[in-house]
Scaffold this active site. Structure first.
Site, short mmCIF file in Angstrom:
data_model
loop_
_atom_site.label_atom_id
_atom_site.label_comp_id
_atom_site.label_asym_id
_atom_site.label_seq_id
_atom_site.Cartn_x
_atom_site.Cartn_y
_atom_site.Cartn_z
CG HIS A 1 0.39 -3.32 -1.41
ND1 HIS A 1 0.50 -4.62 -1.83
CD2 HIS A 1 0.98 -3.28 -0.19
CE1 HIS A 1 1.12 -5.33 -0.91
NE2 HIS A 1 1.43 -4.54 0.10
CG ASP B 1 -0.28 -5.87 -4.86
OD1 ASP B 1 -0.05 -4.65 -4.97
OD2 ASP B 1 -0.06 -6.51 -3.82
CB SER C 1 4.23 -6.22 1.05
OG SER C 1 3.04 -6.68 1.59
#
Length: 470
Positions: free
Chosen positions: A114, A144, A217
């Site tokens: 993402h 992911d 992230s």
């Protein structure tokens, strides 16, 4: 009032005991200084840019928007100035920040899918402040995980650990770039393992209380020996910021994905071709089961591996290759990690009896093929991939039509609305949906200036969700 005066020697003893106690407590806490010194050079900052079409429709946009719902959220930082006209129909460049880490000295970098999704340009900033353009080798939205390649050699790399050896209560640390502050270090403990989140059926997440914020992230999660045991991916939040619950992708899962991306540029995972639902206590009793475990097959793809292998609607899968299926959400992960074409051993409950059945796994339908079947617009606008619902499932749900959600793209409007794989969409904007082609036509005509009601069936129950198209 009498005052107690202690001898000076007693005071000295008490102070000494207090000092010893504080030293003992300090020694019992982990020291991350050596870990950070050794690992920090292998952690990178990732910035991306992409062109988006903005509208003036209100809605949830993460930290850059006006409202953030209580939801499991992927997190990376956005830097998007407000346009002078309110953003009505303007194309603008959005810049985002995330983290990553070097896994080979010749320039391979791992991060979250993402973080680099839909990016027009990916820039990797190394610990020595070099900034290099990165090529996206491949990404896998289901887990992911994404793999990048930069043109560099002799890079500092990180050591991979064994996430299967993690224990609840174990100390872990994260290094990343929250809010763009490079190489920030946070620490905590493993709160739980093998967590299944609503929209991520293929990942047994590591839950921690390590502080994770936008920009973290894709960064590494370390054990105390300095080995990477996970990739920080998302948090659960009401406010948009960290609230003590964060989730990381186990490195064992991530490395399996990266190996396939590096070799093929894509990931092949096993496919069984079943629609499943949880086993309630009442259902367990009706099936002659002592415990409410396993995954109940509600319907099968008539051309899928399960149907070809002799499985039936009403079977309850309780083991895959000897591994317990504790709840229905565990089954996609156990099946997905199997290699297409391989044979798996299933243990089932059928008519109150435990039986064994072997099934040869198929390959999960290719995204491009699924998009062709479901129509390109519902993939782009809603962020879902759908398939027709079998006649038997329609009879069980007492619905004339509907389409089954096979896949939900991360950070899509469907994901934000809470739509999950396995949901059956029966109406969109009060218009019945009986096929994927019909869904495509309806989605093409949907407005983007208001919330859209969607009726769906989940686990045998009807409910409505609302989403707002960008």
């Amino acid at each position: 009032m009498k005052r107690l005066i202690l001898p000076s020697t007693l005071w000295v003893c008490m102070v000494a005991l207090l000092t010893v106690g504080q030293a003992a407590n300090a020694q019992s806490l982990p020291d991350f200084t050596e870990l950070v010194e050794a690992a920090a050079p292998g952690v990178v900052n990732i910035s991306t840019s992409r062109t988006i079409q903005r509208s003036n429709a209100p809605g949830s946009e993460g930290l850059g928007g006006q409202e953030v719902p209580e939801i499991f959220r992927h997190f990376f930082g956005d830097n998007l100035p407000s346009p002078p006209d309110g953003g009505q129909g303007r194309s603008e460049e959005r810049q985002s920040l995330g983290s990553g880490f070097v896994i080979s000295d010749d320039g391979y970098v791992m991060t979250n899918a993402h973080v680099v999704q839909d990016a027009d340009e990916i820039l990797v900033r190394l610990n020595d402040r070099r900034e290099l353009n990165a090529e996206l080798i491949g990404s896998d939205p289901q887990t992911d995980v994404a793999l990048l390649k930069i043109d560099a050699n002799d890079l500092p790399t990180l050591s991979m650990g064994d996430s299967d050896e993690l224990k609840v209560g174990e100390w872990v640390a994260a290094i990343g770039s929250p809010f763009g502050f490079d190489h920030s270090v946070t620490a905590g403990i493993v709160s739980a393992i093998n967590r299944t989140l609503p929209s991520d059926a293929y990942v047994p997440f590591i839950q921690t209380d390590v502080a994770i914020n936008p920009g973290n992230s894709g960064g590494p999660l370390f054990n105390l020996t300095g080995e990477v045991v996970g990739i920080n991916s998302q948090i659960f939040t009401r406010s948009g910021g960290f609230m003590g619950v964060s989730f990381a992708i186990p490195i064992n899962v991530a490395m399996d994905v990266v190996d396939q991306l590096r070799e093929n540029g894509r990931v092949d995972r096993g496919w069984l071709g079943v629609m499943i639902q949880p086993v309630s206590r009442d259902l367990a009793e009706s099936f002659g089961m002592e415990n409410a475990i396993g995954a109940l097959i509600a319907d099968l793809d008539p051309e899928g591996p399960a149907a070809q292998g002799g499985l039936q609607a009403g079977d309850v899968i309780i083991q895959v290759n000897g591994e317990e299926v504790e709840r229905s959400s565990s089954l996609p992960r156990l099946i997905g990690r199997g290699e297409p074409g391989s044979e798996i051993a299933l243990t089932l409950i059928r008519d109150g009896e435990e039986i064994s059945q072997s099934v040869e796994l198929g390959s999960w339908p290719d995204m491009e093929e699924q998009s062709d079947q479901a129509g390109s617009n519902n993939q782009v606008r809603l962020g879902v991939t759908v398939a027709e619902v079998g006649e038997e499932a329609r009879e069980q749900l007492s619905i004339p039509g509907g389409v089954e959600v096979r896949q939900v793209e991360p950070d899509s409007v469907a994901a934000d609305a809470g739509i999950r794989p396995g949901d059956v969409l029966v109406s969109v904007d009060h218009r019945s949906v009986s096929s994927s082609d019909e869904l495509m036509k309806i989605v093409e005509e949907l407005p983007s200036d208001r919330a859209i009601p969607i009726r769906l069936f989940r686990e045998g129950r009807s409910l409505f969700v609302a989403l707002r198209l960008e």
